[in-house]
Motif scaffolding. Structure first.
Motif, PDB file in Angstrom:
ATOM      1  N   ARG A  97       4.943 -74.575  10.242  1.00  0.00           N
ATOM      2  CA  ARG A  97       5.340 -74.416  11.097  1.00  0.00           C
ATOM      3  C   ARG A  97       5.929 -75.885  11.861  1.00  0.00           C
ATOM      4  NH1 ARG A  97       0.374 -71.199  13.186  1.00  0.00           N
ATOM      5  NH2 ARG A  97       0.901 -69.079  12.516  1.00  0.00           N
ATOM      6  N   THR A  98       7.385 -75.266  12.246  1.00  0.00           N
ATOM      7  CA  THR A  98       7.781 -76.607  12.918  1.00  0.00           C
ATOM      8  C   THR A  98       7.297 -76.294  14.685  1.00  0.00           C
ATOM      9  OG1 THR A  98       9.514 -75.581  13.201  1.00  0.00           O
ATOM     10  CG2 THR A  98       9.374 -76.704  10.905  1.00  0.00           C
ATOM     11  N   LEU A  99       7.722 -77.419  14.544  1.00  0.00           N
ATOM     12  CA  LEU A  99       7.492 -77.379  16.613  1.00  0.00           C
ATOM     13  C   LEU A  99       8.842 -76.168  17.136  1.00  0.00           C
ATOM     14  CD1 LEU A  99       7.981 -81.724  17.451  1.00  0.00           C
ATOM     15  CD2 LEU A  99       5.579 -79.577  17.330  1.00  0.00           C
ATOM     16  N   GLU A 100       9.767 -76.069  16.938  1.00  0.00           N
ATOM     17  CA  GLU A 100      10.889 -75.289  16.957  1.00  0.00           C
ATOM     18  C   GLU A 100      10.218 -74.147  17.047  1.00  0.00           C
ATOM     19  OE1 GLU A 100      11.274 -77.667  14.633  1.00  0.00           O
ATOM     20  OE2 GLU A 100      12.778 -79.064  16.503  1.00  0.00           O
ATOM     21  N   TYR A 101       9.675 -74.047  15.921  1.00  0.00           N
ATOM     22  CA  TYR A 101       8.658 -72.580  15.188  1.00  0.00           C
ATOM     23  C   TYR A 101       7.271 -72.683  16.745  1.00  0.00           C
ATOM     24  CZ  TYR A 101       6.369 -68.560  13.638  1.00  0.00           C
ATOM     25  OH  TYR A 101       5.513 -67.293  13.743  1.00  0.00           O
ATOM     26  N   ASN A 102       6.692 -73.167  16.685  1.00  0.00           N
ATOM     27  CA  ASN A 102       6.354 -72.807  17.589  1.00  0.00           C
ATOM     28  C   ASN A 102       6.468 -72.482  19.364  1.00  0.00           C
ATOM     29  OD1 ASN A 102       3.480 -72.974  16.095  1.00  0.00           O
ATOM     30  ND2 ASN A 102       3.028 -74.907  16.390  1.00  0.00           N
ATOM     31  N   ASP A 103       7.853 -73.295  19.547  1.00  0.00           N
ATOM     32  CA  ASP A 103       8.542 -73.123  21.274  1.00  0.00           C
ATOM     33  C   ASP A 103       8.754 -71.943  21.103  1.00  0.00           C
ATOM     34  OD1 ASP A 103       7.057 -75.797  21.740  1.00  0.00           O
ATOM     35  OD2 ASP A 103       9.427 -77.158  21.061  1.00  0.00           O
ATOM     36  N   ALA A 104       9.580 -71.965  19.890  1.00  0.00           N
ATOM     37  CA  ALA A 104       9.884 -70.315  19.799  1.00  0.00           C
ATOM     38  C   ALA A 104       8.623 -69.026  20.691  1.00  0.00           C
ATOM     39  CB  ALA A 104      10.793 -69.650  18.330  1.00  0.00           C
ATOM     40  N   LEU A 105       8.518 -68.921  19.683  1.00  0.00           N
ATOM     41  CA  LEU A 105       6.732 -68.643  19.417  1.00  0.00           C
ATOM     42  C   LEU A 105       6.004 -67.970  21.068  1.00  0.00           C
ATOM     43  CD1 LEU A 105       4.659 -66.117  18.469  1.00  0.00           C
ATOM     44  CD2 LEU A 105       3.500 -68.374  17.624  1.00  0.00           C
ATOM     45  N   GLU A 106       5.796 -69.552  21.446  1.00  0.00           N
ATOM     46  CA  GLU A 106       5.649 -69.322  22.867  1.00  0.00           C
ATOM     47  C   GLU A 106       6.503 -68.898  24.232  1.00  0.00           C
ATOM     48  OE1 GLU A 106       4.249 -72.845  26.096  1.00  0.00           O
ATOM     49  OE2 GLU A 106       4.460 -73.541  24.095  1.00  0.00           O
ATOM     50  N   LYS A 107       7.962 -68.927  23.405  1.00  0.00           N
ATOM     51  CA  LYS A 107       8.946 -68.450  24.851  1.00  0.00           C
ATOM     52  C   LYS A 107       8.406 -67.158  24.423  1.00  0.00           C
ATOM     53  CE  LYS A 107      13.411 -68.725  26.284  1.00  0.00           C
ATOM     54  NZ  LYS A 107      15.341 -69.303  25.699  1.00  0.00           N
ATOM     55  N   HIS A 131       7.447 -61.856  26.965  1.00  0.00           N
ATOM     56  CA  HIS A 131       7.261 -60.135  26.707  1.00  0.00           C
ATOM     57  C   HIS A 131       5.171 -60.736  27.391  1.00  0.00           C
ATOM     58  CE1 HIS A 131      10.923 -61.055  24.847  1.00  0.00           C
ATOM     59  NE2 HIS A 131      11.106 -59.668  24.691  1.00  0.00           N
ATOM     60  N   ASN A 132       5.086 -61.038  28.240  1.00  0.00           N
ATOM     61  CA  ASN A 132       3.631 -60.903  28.273  1.00  0.00           C
ATOM     62  C   ASN A 132       2.834 -59.554  28.350  1.00  0.00           C
ATOM     63  OD1 ASN A 132       0.555 -61.734  28.350  1.00  0.00           O
ATOM     64  ND2 ASN A 132       1.189 -62.376  30.588  1.00  0.00           N
ATOM     65  N   ASP A 133       3.787 -58.689  28.978  1.00  0.00           N
ATOM     66  CA  ASP A 133       3.442 -57.506  29.447  1.00  0.00           C
ATOM     67  C   ASP A 133       3.525 -56.816  28.956  1.00  0.00           C
ATOM     68  OD1 ASP A 133       3.147 -58.310  32.340  1.00  0.00           O
ATOM     69  OD2 ASP A 133       5.157 -58.130  33.370  1.00  0.00           O
ATOM     70  N   LEU A 134       3.961 -56.599  28.205  1.00  0.00           N
ATOM     71  CA  LEU A 134       4.349 -55.785  26.553  1.00  0.00           C
ATOM     72  C   LEU A 134       3.141 -55.578  26.130  1.00  0.00           C
ATOM     73  CD1 LEU A 134       5.368 -53.859  24.521  1.00  0.00           C
ATOM     74  CD2 LEU A 134       7.593 -55.460  24.306  1.00  0.00           C
ATOM     75  N   LEU A 135       3.024 -57.310  25.223  1.00  0.00           N
ATOM     76  CA  LEU A 135       2.017 -57.886  24.851  1.00  0.00           C
ATOM     77  C   LEU A 135       0.530 -57.108  25.245  1.00  0.00           C
ATOM     78  CD1 LEU A 135       3.211 -60.992  23.362  1.00  0.00           C
ATOM     79  CD2 LEU A 135       3.372 -59.296  22.031  1.00  0.00           C
TER      80      LEU A 135
END
Length: 119
Positions: free
Chosen positions: A71-81, A86-90
């Motif tokens: 995983r790239t750092l960009e992937y982790n950043d995008a996943l965290e974002k 979408h915290n309420d949905l999840l």
């Protein structure tokens, strides 16, 4: 398969055709420190591990051999974002039973396939 971080660092360095002294300069440590890390004689400080991950553009979990999934750092950043946005949905999804989750899963994958086909 990576079992310990020193192997992963050596592997990434070899893959990128990078010498220890080059990595050391980019990370801000001595070549001797990189050598000690790769030989398992010292454990790097967290800031050094973060800098090594940044140099190779990999996640810390990949660097630390906690996952084999590159995983790239960009992937982790995008996943965290995504999770933050979408915290309420999840959180709401946790209230569903297994059949309902399967239905949501099918719906989402169906939508993704339609998007890929341009519909």
């Amino acid at each position: 398969m990576c079992l310990i971080m020193p192997n992963r660092i050596k592997e990434l360095r070899a893959k990128n055709r990078m010498l220890q002294d080059t990595l050391a300069r980019k990370v801000g440590v001595s070549q001797q420190t990189i050598s000690k890390i790769e030989n398992g004689k010292t454990v790097p400080y967290v800031d050094v591990m973060v800098n090594i991950a940044k140099v190779f553009n990999v996640s810390l979990d990949y660097l630390l051999c906690l996952t084999e999934e590159y995983r790239t750092l960009e992937y982790n950043d995008a996943l965290e974002k995504f999770v933050n946005n979408h915290n309420d949905l999840l959180t709401s999804l946790l209230l569903l039973d297994e059949d309902q989750i399967d239905t949501v899963d099918s719906l989402v994958y169906s939508m993704i396939e339609r998007k890929k086909r341009g519909k």
